[in-house]
Design a protein around this motif. Structure first.
Motif, PDB file in Angstrom:
ATOM      1  N   LEU A 183      12.883 -22.690 -19.876  1.00 16.55           N
ATOM      2  CA  LEU A 183      12.210 -23.707 -20.679  1.00 16.55           C
ATOM      3  C   LEU A 183      11.855 -23.181 -22.057  1.00 16.55           C
ATOM      4  O   LEU A 183      11.558 -21.997 -22.235  1.00 16.55           O
ATOM      5  N   VAL A 184      11.873 -24.082 -23.038  1.00 16.32           N
ATOM      6  CA  VAL A 184      11.387 -23.821 -24.398  1.00 16.32           C
ATOM      7  C   VAL A 184      10.354 -24.890 -24.714  1.00 16.32           C
ATOM      8  O   VAL A 184      10.687 -26.079 -24.756  1.00 16.32           O
ATOM      9  N   ASP A 185       9.109 -24.474 -24.886  1.00 23.33           N
ATOM     10  CA  ASP A 185       8.026 -25.428 -25.122  1.00 23.33           C
ATOM     11  C   ASP A 185       7.988 -26.504 -24.039  1.00 23.33           C
ATOM     12  O   ASP A 185       7.756 -27.692 -24.320  1.00 23.33           O
ATOM     13  N   GLY A 186       8.224 -26.097 -22.796  1.00 21.66           N
ATOM     14  CA  GLY A 186       8.157 -27.016 -21.673  1.00 21.66           C
ATOM     15  C   GLY A 186       9.390 -27.872 -21.471  1.00 21.66           C
ATOM     16  O   GLY A 186       9.461 -28.634 -20.500  1.00 21.66           O
ATOM     17  N   ARG A 187      10.374 -27.746 -22.349  1.00 21.34           N
ATOM     18  CA  ARG A 187      11.602 -28.524 -22.231  1.00 21.34           C
ATOM     19  C   ARG A 187      12.765 -27.608 -21.863  1.00 21.34           C
ATOM     20  O   ARG A 187      12.767 -26.422 -22.241  1.00 21.34           O
ATOM     21  N   PRO A 188      13.786 -28.126 -21.178  1.00 24.48           N
ATOM     22  CA  PRO A 188      14.911 -27.278 -20.759  1.00 24.48           C
ATOM     23  C   PRO A 188      15.631 -26.654 -21.949  1.00 24.48           C
ATOM     24  O   PRO A 188      15.882 -27.321 -22.965  1.00 24.48           O
ATOM     25  N   ALA A 191      11.825 -14.555 -23.421  1.00 28.63           N
ATOM     26  CA  ALA A 191      10.658 -14.911 -22.613  1.00 28.63           C
ATOM     27  C   ALA A 191      10.034 -13.618 -22.103  1.00 28.63           C
ATOM     28  O   ALA A 191      10.734 -12.744 -21.587  1.00 28.63           O
ATOM     29  N   ARG A 192       8.726 -13.490 -22.253  1.00 25.40           N
ATOM     30  CA  ARG A 192       8.005 -12.302 -21.773  1.00 25.40           C
ATOM     31  C   ARG A 192       6.868 -12.726 -20.850  1.00 25.40           C
ATOM     32  O   ARG A 192       6.252 -13.777 -21.057  1.00 25.40           O
ATOM     33  N   HIS A 193       6.614 -11.893 -19.843  1.00 23.53           N
ATOM     34  CA  HIS A 193       5.474 -12.072 -18.935  1.00 23.53           C
ATOM     35  C   HIS A 193       5.485 -13.450 -18.271  1.00 23.53           C
ATOM     36  O   HIS A 193       4.423 -14.042 -18.027  1.00 23.53           O
ATOM     37  N   GLY A 194       6.674 -13.980 -17.961  1.00 27.43           N
ATOM     38  CA  GLY A 194       6.770 -15.243 -17.250  1.00 27.43           C
ATOM     39  C   GLY A 194       6.550 -16.481 -18.087  1.00 27.43           C
ATOM     40  O   GLY A 194       6.557 -17.605 -17.568  1.00 27.43           O
ATOM     41  N   ASP A 200       7.363 -19.318 -21.278  1.00 33.87           N
ATOM     42  CA  ASP A 200       8.564 -20.026 -21.709  1.00 33.87           C
ATOM     43  C   ASP A 200       9.339 -19.185 -22.721  1.00 33.87           C
ATOM     44  O   ASP A 200       8.789 -18.293 -23.386  1.00 33.87           O
ATOM     45  N   PHE A 201      10.619 -19.507 -22.870  1.00 34.21           N
ATOM     46  CA  PHE A 201      11.436 -18.866 -23.893  1.00 34.21           C
ATOM     47  C   PHE A 201      11.020 -19.370 -25.275  1.00 34.21           C
ATOM     48  O   PHE A 201      10.562 -20.510 -25.432  1.00 34.21           O
ATOM     49  N   ARG A 202      11.200 -18.506 -26.258  1.00 29.68           N
ATOM     50  CA  ARG A 202      11.024 -18.921 -27.654  1.00 29.68           C
ATOM     51  C   ARG A 202      12.181 -18.383 -28.471  1.00 29.68           C
ATOM     52  O   ARG A 202      12.645 -17.267 -28.257  1.00 29.68           O
ATOM     53  N   ARG A 203      12.612 -19.170 -29.400  1.00 28.00           N
ATOM     54  CA  ARG A 203      13.753 -18.773 -30.233  1.00 28.00           C
ATOM     55  C   ARG A 203      13.292 -17.752 -31.256  1.00 28.00           C
ATOM     56  O   ARG A 203      12.305 -17.968 -31.959  1.00 28.00           O
ATOM     57  N   VAL A 204      14.028 -16.633 -31.340  1.00 28.04           N
ATOM     58  CA  VAL A 204      13.646 -15.575 -32.269  1.00 28.04           C
ATOM     59  C   VAL A 204      14.701 -15.339 -33.343  1.00 28.04           C
ATOM     60  O   VAL A 204      14.424 -14.664 -34.337  1.00 28.04           O
TER      61      VAL A 204
END
Length: 298
Positions: free
Chosen positions: A162-167, A196-199, A201-205
């Motif tokens: 997930l990214v910000d709660g969205r797939p 994604a860290r520590h469980g 959501d993913f974030r775009r870097v």
């Protein structure tokens, strides 16, 4: 957050240690092609699998036309090339292999024998090994991306990407990659890199500008930096290594010119392995293994 002006060079640049270069020997038959490459650093081992399911071990003297093969169950479905991942457990090298429709098998003797095949019944997009030597799969199920983890291939835990709660929408056509560390995951495709860290959501870097080929975490802790490779757009350009730090900054770590034999195509890194003892990165091109490490202080 992606940096609009593009990444800057790292204050601490890394360099290729020319004295550590060595030739890479993979006997790829003319009628076949390498599909996936996996490597571990200590002790060093590199294995490739071809589109036809043939296993090629660096330095192996077995004739590649009559050598080791993936289990027949992993090559029966023509849904895409197979995937492999490699790690060490003590003195043994553990090799995982997967097809694209959800079947996996495990070998502890370099592909000579295999465990019974397991089926997760989900399309497999990428394969990686975690810091705890668990096998980690990026899968697609019902149009959504999931990350599945297992210690032995028997019991699996699944979590939506997930990214910000969205797939997270993964670009399947771009051959995405997956990196797994200690409580941290990274996914890369033609559109960018997500962590994604520590469980969480993913974030775009990072946004992608050229083809990304692989990434890994440089360390065994949950705060390890991510290093990923980005190929040049054409044969005149070098491959760049980027580092994403804990605070999300993306910086250029090194620029690598591949061996002359690799210049038939745009240069690409096929595999990387982190050497925790030497604090250096092993980088595999198609004909050469190189070492990249922080530049020695004057």
């Amino acid at each position: 957050v992606a940096q609009p002006e593009g990444p800057h060079w790292a204050d601490e640049r890394w360099e290729r240690l020319l004295s550590a270069d060595r030739a890479l020997t993979l006997g790829v038959p003319d009628d076949d092609a390498v599909a996936s490459v996996a490597m571990c650093a200590t002790p060093e081992m590199l294995v490739a699998v071809t589109v036809a399911g043939r296993l090629l071990v660096d330095g192996d003297t077995i004739d590649s036309r009559s050598g080791r093969f993936l289990p027949a169950a992993l090559t029966a479905a023509k849904k895409g090339p197979p995937l492999i991942a490699l790690t060490n457990e003590g003195s043994a090298a553990v090799l995982w292999a997967a097809d694209r429709i959800g079947r996996l098998a495990r070998s502890v003797d370099g592909g000579r024998t295999w465990s019974p095949t397991v089926d997760i019944r989900k399309s497999i997009l990428a394969l990686a090994i975690g810091a705890d030597r668990s096998v980690v799969v990026l899968a697609a199920h019902d149009g959504q991306s999931e990350v599945l983890t297992s210690v032995d291939g028997g019991q699996w835990t699944a979590k939506s990407a997930l990214v910000d709660g969205r797939p997270l929408q993964v670009d399947i056509a771009s051959t995405p990659w997956l990196a797994a560390g200690a409580s941290c995951l990274a996914i890369g495709d033609a559109n960018g890199v997500w962590i994604a860290r520590h469980g969480e959501d993913f974030r775009r870097v990072a946004a992608s500008t050229n083809a990304q080929t692989i990434g890994l975490f440089t360390g065994t802790g949950p705060d390890a930096s991510l290093v990923f490779a980005e190929s040049g757009a054409d044969i005149e350009e070098a491959t760049r290594l980027f580092r994403c730090t804990l605070d999300g900054r993306v910086e250029i770590l090194a620029e690598l010119t591949p061996p002359e034999d690799d210049r038939a195509d745009a240069p690409a890194v096929l595999a990387m392995a982190w050497d925790e003892i030497a604090q250096s990165l092993r980088v595999a091109f198609s004909t050469m293994l190189s070492t990249v490490a922080p530049r020695a202080k004057a």
